[in-house]
Design an enzyme around this catalytic site. Structure first.
Site, PDB file in Angstrom:
ATOM      1  N   LYS A  75     -23.681  17.102 -32.544  1.00 32.94           N
ATOM      2  CA  LYS A  75     -22.798  18.265 -32.668  1.00 32.94           C
ATOM      3  C   LYS A  75     -23.643  19.500 -32.386  1.00 32.94           C
ATOM      4  O   LYS A  75     -24.590  19.799 -33.124  1.00 32.94           O
ATOM      5  CB  LYS A  75     -22.177  18.344 -34.056  1.00 32.94           C
ATOM      6  CG  LYS A  75     -21.271  19.569 -34.218  1.00 32.94           C
ATOM      7  CD  LYS A  75     -20.787  19.740 -35.648  1.00 32.94           C
ATOM      8  CE  LYS A  75     -20.061  21.063 -35.796  1.00 32.94           C
ATOM      9  NZ  LYS A  75     -19.699  21.376 -37.206  1.00 32.94           N
ATOM     10  N   GLY A  89     -16.546  27.889 -43.154  1.00 28.74           N
ATOM     11  CA  GLY A  89     -16.536  28.023 -44.599  1.00 28.74           C
ATOM     12  C   GLY A  89     -15.575  29.045 -45.152  1.00 28.74           C
ATOM     13  O   GLY A  89     -15.545  29.274 -46.366  1.00 28.74           O
ATOM     14  N   ALA A 127     -14.107  23.848 -38.345  1.00 34.17           N
ATOM     15  CA  ALA A 127     -14.470  25.033 -39.125  1.00 34.17           C
ATOM     16  C   ALA A 127     -13.268  25.888 -39.480  1.00 34.17           C
ATOM     17  O   ALA A 127     -12.349  26.076 -38.681  1.00 34.17           O
ATOM     18  CB  ALA A 127     -15.508  25.899 -38.416  1.00 34.17           C
ATOM     19  N   ASN A 181     -15.860  20.511 -43.937  1.00 35.04           N
ATOM     20  CA  ASN A 181     -16.826  20.190 -44.979  1.00 35.04           C
ATOM     21  C   ASN A 181     -16.500  20.941 -46.260  1.00 35.04           C
ATOM     22  O   ASN A 181     -16.167  20.361 -47.283  1.00 35.04           O
ATOM     23  CB  ASN A 181     -18.230  20.512 -44.495  1.00 35.04           C
ATOM     24  CG  ASN A 181     -19.350  20.047 -45.428  1.00 35.04           C
ATOM     25  OD1 ASN A 181     -20.483  19.888 -45.015  1.00 35.04           O
ATOM     26  ND2 ASN A 181     -19.063  19.805 -46.692  1.00 35.04           N
TER      27      ASN A 181
END
Length: 293
Positions: A129, A190, A217, A239
């Protein structure tokens, strides 16, 4: 010396990141995602950073059903937590997962290429990635360094998963460089803001109908993942939305359900939106009563 320590602490027989494994029967579908000749039954890709504990990470991987797990090599080298990571990747292997190392934290093509070579040596996989960050505040990719790094890595035998924006021209340049897919952001990394530029994402999907597109993302809620899949994107990678949830394991399961539902809705064909009301049960003429005269 540090690289040697990391390599020794990661058991290649347990992790086995570069070899595809068949999905367990309960995960197999009639709609696999094909990347570089590898069929993935899960369209939910999961990051491995920032979980409250190694046990929580392992349980979240199981709940997600993910078959592609990302790991930041810089974080791995600095944290020294590779025994825990190896256990987590072994859990992923049980459900047919592959490892996708990333170049998170790189700010130049040269740095990203060097880190990619380290990842290939350490984990035994050519999948990478590619992240090349151009702005510290937004963590937006640097398009020029990204294309330069992708071009060199493809030439050197890597299968490059580029983290990019939804810019169509940038996407075409990355495909021209030999990337087999694109990974446009939904929002800054995030941030949990979801799909900020629906027009740009729709345009990317419409103009590149045969390209594998993965939202990477910015997602914060399962509903946002479902929306991405309903738009026709092929998978989502996230994530923080799982790792930072109050219950990461339950959230991993919720995202897995949302990704499946969004994909099923896209395949079923969503109804066209209308600017006006349309009765679901049309009637003709006027209402009338039945009864005694």
């Amino acid at each position: 010396m540090l690289l040697t320590t990391v390599a020794q602490s990661t058991d290649p027989q347990s992790v086995d990141p570069g070899v595809p494994h068949p999905s367990p029967p309960h995960l197999q579908t009639d709609d696999p995602l094909l990347i570089d000749g590898v069929a993935l039954d899960s369209r939910f890709f999961l990051g491995t950073a920032g979980y409250p504990s190694p046990a929580t990470l392992c349980d979240a991987i199981r709940a997600s059903g993910s078959q592609l797990l990302t790991v930041g090599l810089k974080r791995t080298l600095q944290a020294g937590d590779n025994g825990a990571l190896a256990r987590a990747l072994a859990v992923g292997r049980e459900q047919g997962a592959r490892l996708l190392p990333n170049t998170a934290g790189c700010r130049s093509a040269r740095e990203a290429v060097q880190l990619a070579h380290m990842a290939r040596e350490l984990y035994g996989t050519a999948w990478i990635k590619l992240e090349v960050i151009g702005d510290d505040h937004t963590l937006q990719p640097d398009p020029f360094e990204l294309v330069a790094a992708a071009t060199e890595l493809v030439r050197e035998g890597f299968v490059v998963f580029p983290y990019c924006t939804e810019d169509l021209i940038l996407g075409r340049r990355l495909l021209d460089a030999g990337c087999p897919l694109l990974m446009p952001w939904g929002a800054p990394i995030g941030s949990g803001q979801g799909l900020l530029n629906l027009h740009g994402l729709r345009t990317l999907r419409e103009r590149l109908p045969d390209t594998v597109l993965v939202i990477d993302a910015g997602l914060g809620a399962p509903s946002q993942a479902a929306r991405a899949m309903e738009l026709g994107f092929d998978a989502v990678l996230l994530n923080s939305a799982v790792a930072q949830a109050a219950d990461p394991v339950a959230m991993a399961g919720a995202f897995a359900d949302a990704v499946r539902a969004g994909r099923q809705a896209f395949r079923a064909g969503l109804m066209a939106p209308q600017a006006f009301a349309v009765a679901s049960t049309p009637v003709g003429g006027h209402a009338f009563l039945l009864g005694d005269a």
